[in-house]
Enzyme design. Structure first.
Site, short mmCIF file in Angstrom:
data_model
loop_
_atom_site.label_atom_id
_atom_site.label_comp_id
_atom_site.label_asym_id
_atom_site.label_seq_id
_atom_site.Cartn_x
_atom_site.Cartn_y
_atom_site.Cartn_z
N LYS A 167 19.17 11.72 26.01
CA LYS A 167 18.21 10.97 25.19
C LYS A 167 16.86 11.65 25.40
O LYS A 167 16.16 11.41 26.38
CB LYS A 167 18.15 9.51 25.66
CG LYS A 167 17.77 8.50 24.59
CD LYS A 167 16.41 8.74 23.93
CE LYS A 167 15.26 8.26 24.79
NZ LYS A 167 13.94 8.64 24.19
N GLU A 169 12.63 11.80 38.67
CA GLU A 169 11.55 12.79 38.81
C GLU A 169 10.36 12.22 38.06
O GLU A 169 10.38 12.13 36.83
CB GLU A 169 12.01 14.13 38.26
CG GLU A 169 13.23 14.63 39.03
CD GLU A 169 13.65 16.05 38.70
OE1 GLU A 169 13.22 16.58 37.68
OE2 GLU A 169 14.43 16.61 39.49
N CYS A 203 3.89 17.89 35.26
CA CYS A 203 4.02 16.90 36.34
C CYS A 203 3.43 17.43 37.64
O CYS A 203 2.87 16.67 38.42
CB CYS A 203 5.48 16.52 36.52
SG CYS A 203 6.56 17.92 36.81
N GLU A 218 -2.81 9.38 37.04
CA GLU A 218 -2.33 10.58 36.37
C GLU A 218 -2.88 10.61 34.94
O GLU A 218 -2.64 9.68 34.17
CB GLU A 218 -0.80 10.58 36.33
CG GLU A 218 -0.23 11.86 35.74
CD GLU A 218 1.29 11.86 35.67
OE1 GLU A 218 1.87 10.86 35.24
OE2 GLU A 218 1.89 12.90 36.04
#
Ligand code: NAD
Length: 490
Positions: A187, A262, A296, A394
């Site tokens: 997905k 993750e 990331c 973030e």
């Protein structure tokens, strides 16, 4: 949202992006579609099937059938390895096309998208090699017992991926999941479904049996959620935001699924006064502005020792101003357009917050000469305090916070002072200090005097809110297999 005239759509964009289930391209059961936006113009340039539970049910049924009745899980590792190597060859042969599509869809600079396409091929080649080199564990008690371990594929793996470097991150999950004999339902992220649509023809040409690879596009809350809650999907490998990871963790709990997470990051780059300053500046510029800052492991907080702080900030700001912002398809572009207007608004909001929290020394908004599209000037804030939101949260864009420190202890406390723990970068010529700092910093991965380059055999993953479990090398094989111990008395 700003709009402009459409730009030429690259060759290879299908009329409509569809699901791929049981070896067939199909639409959603209810015919639903979602708009896919060109990040340079913010115009809809293609529509993708928007999958829901019915489509996930169908894909999982196809994957389950291929697992229980098909040849794939029973093939010899060497036979699966051959298919994976063919996938790598096919990805390499299409690298320019892939890069063009990825760059168009995501806004990534074309030169960097090309590197990511090659990395995707390398992921397949690496796991093709690893699976044939895999040794089965044996434990002997002399004269009494022999124990050995059977590794078995688990079943249908649910793979849920984000919109940053989408094709490469999909390969990072697909390659080990398939190498170990599982079947999969992928997905991909709803912002960037284009490059994933290429997997179907690549796998068909490589000779992967039908039903082993299935793809369902759609929103996370619909297609992703249905995959997480499907009882016939015993494991989920997820890459995305920490908040989404925690939601998925809860939704998967009643089914006791295997989970690999993750997640997000706010990684520090620590620059000591004895570092090679020029190299450290080059690397920390690259560390946060490459891939549009949508990375990331971005080094989005730079901690600098007071003795060199003023010089560092001045030189860093000057260099940030020279980073080339441009159309993602231009080979000279270093920062392209952010993926989506929603994400652009989020990054711009943080820049406004940053103006109240730090000293703006470069960028600070839309770059000159780019009145439309999701362009953000590489933005640098200095003197950022650790309680600032731009230090803690973030941002996932070309925005960096610089903070001074006076001692190694303070540097460590600042480095560890966020909920995240994905990566850390240390710049010093004192090797003893570098190794000790690496030992103490709360990060899954540390680079000492190095750019973010990974050896695929090493563990990949974060601590704290940055992830759960590690993949990479044999750890990926562990995640995608059941290990059965067999005991024999002698
Ligand atoms: P996201 O969490 O919004 O979405 C990731 C994927 O999850 C998408 O496919 C989305 O559709 C799906 N999803 C959303 N809600 C879901 C739900 N309730 N159930 C199931 N699936 C759901 O993340 P994003 O904005 O696409 O990606 C950016 C984030 O990913 C950043 O936080 C970044 O740090 C992180 N990331 C981490 C790594 C890593 O390896 N640690 C790598 C790349 C990106």
């Amino acid at each position: 949202m700003t709009t402009t005239t459409p730009r030429p759509i690259p060759d290879g964009v299908p009329e409509r992006i569809r699901h791929y289930i049981g070896g067939e391209l199909v639409d959603s059961a209810d015919g639903a579609v979602l708009d896919v936006i060109d990040p340079v113009t913010n115009e809809v340039y293609v529509r993708a099937a928007a999958g829901k539970k019915a489509d996930i049910d169908r894909a999982v049924a196809a994957a389950r059938k291929a697992f229980t009745e098909g040849p794939w899980p029973k093939l010899l590792p060497r036979e699966r390895s051959r298919v994976l190597n063919r996938v790598a060859d096919l990805v390499e042969a299409r690298d320019k096309k892939l890069a063009a599509l990825e760059s168009f869809d995501s806004g990534l600079p074309i030169s960097q998208a090309l590197g990511q396409a090659r990395r995707a091929a390398e992921n397949f080649r690496f796991f093709a090699d690893l699976i044939v080199a895999q040794a089965d564990d044996t434990y002997k008690v002399p004269g009494r017992q022999v124990n050995y371990v059977n590794r078995k594929p688990i079943g249908v793996a649910g793979l849920i991926t984000p919109w940053n470097t989408p094709f490469m991150l999909e390969s990072w999950k697909l390659a080990p999941a398939l190498a170990t004999g599982n079947t999969v339902v992928l997905k991909p992220a709803e912002f960037t479904p284009l490059s994933a649509s290429l997997w179907a023809e690549i796998f068909e040409e490589a000779g992967l049996p039908q039903g082993v690879f299935n793809l369902v596009n759609g929103f996370g809350e619909e297609a992703g959620d249905a995959l997480v809650k499907h009882p016939d999907v015993p494991l989920i490998s997820f890459t995305g935001e920490s908040g989404t990871g925690s939601l998925i963790f809860g939704n998967a709990a009643p089914f006791l699924k295997g989970l690999s997470m993750e997640l997000g990051g706010k990684s520090p780059a620590i620059v000591f006064a004895d570092a090679d300053l020029e190299t450290a500046i080059d690397a920390t510029i690259f560390g946060v502005f490459s891939l549009n800052g949508e990375r990331c492991t971005a080094g989005s907080r730079i901690l600098v020792e007071r003795a060199i702080y003023d010089e560092f900030v001045e030189r860093y700001a000057e260099q940030a101003k020279r980073v080339v912002v441009g159309d993602p398809s231009e080979p000279t572009t270093e920062v392209g357009a952010l993926v989506h207007p929603e994400h652009y608004e989020k990054v711009m909001k943080y820049i406004e917050i940053g103006k109240t929290e730090g000293r703006l020394v470069a960028g600070g908004g839309r770059p000159d000469g780019f009145p439309t599209g999701n362009y953000v000037a590489p933005t640098v804030f200095a003197d950022v305090k650790p309680d600032a939101r731009i230090f803690q949260e973030e941002i996932f864009g070309p925005v960096v916070a610089i903070t001074p420190f006076d001692s190694e202890e303070e540097a460590l406390a600042l480095a560890n002072n966020t909920k995240y723990g994905l990566a850390a970068y240390v710049w010093t010529n004192d090797l003893k200090r570098a190794h000790n700092f690496a030992q103490s910093v709360e990060a899954g991965m540390v680079w000492l005097n190095s750019n973010n380059v990974r050896d695929l055999r090493t563990p990949f993953g974060g601590v704290k809110a940055s992830g759960l479990g590690h993949e990479g090398g044999y750890r990926s094989i562990d995640f995608y297999t059941d290990q059965q111990a067999v005991h024999i008395n002698l």
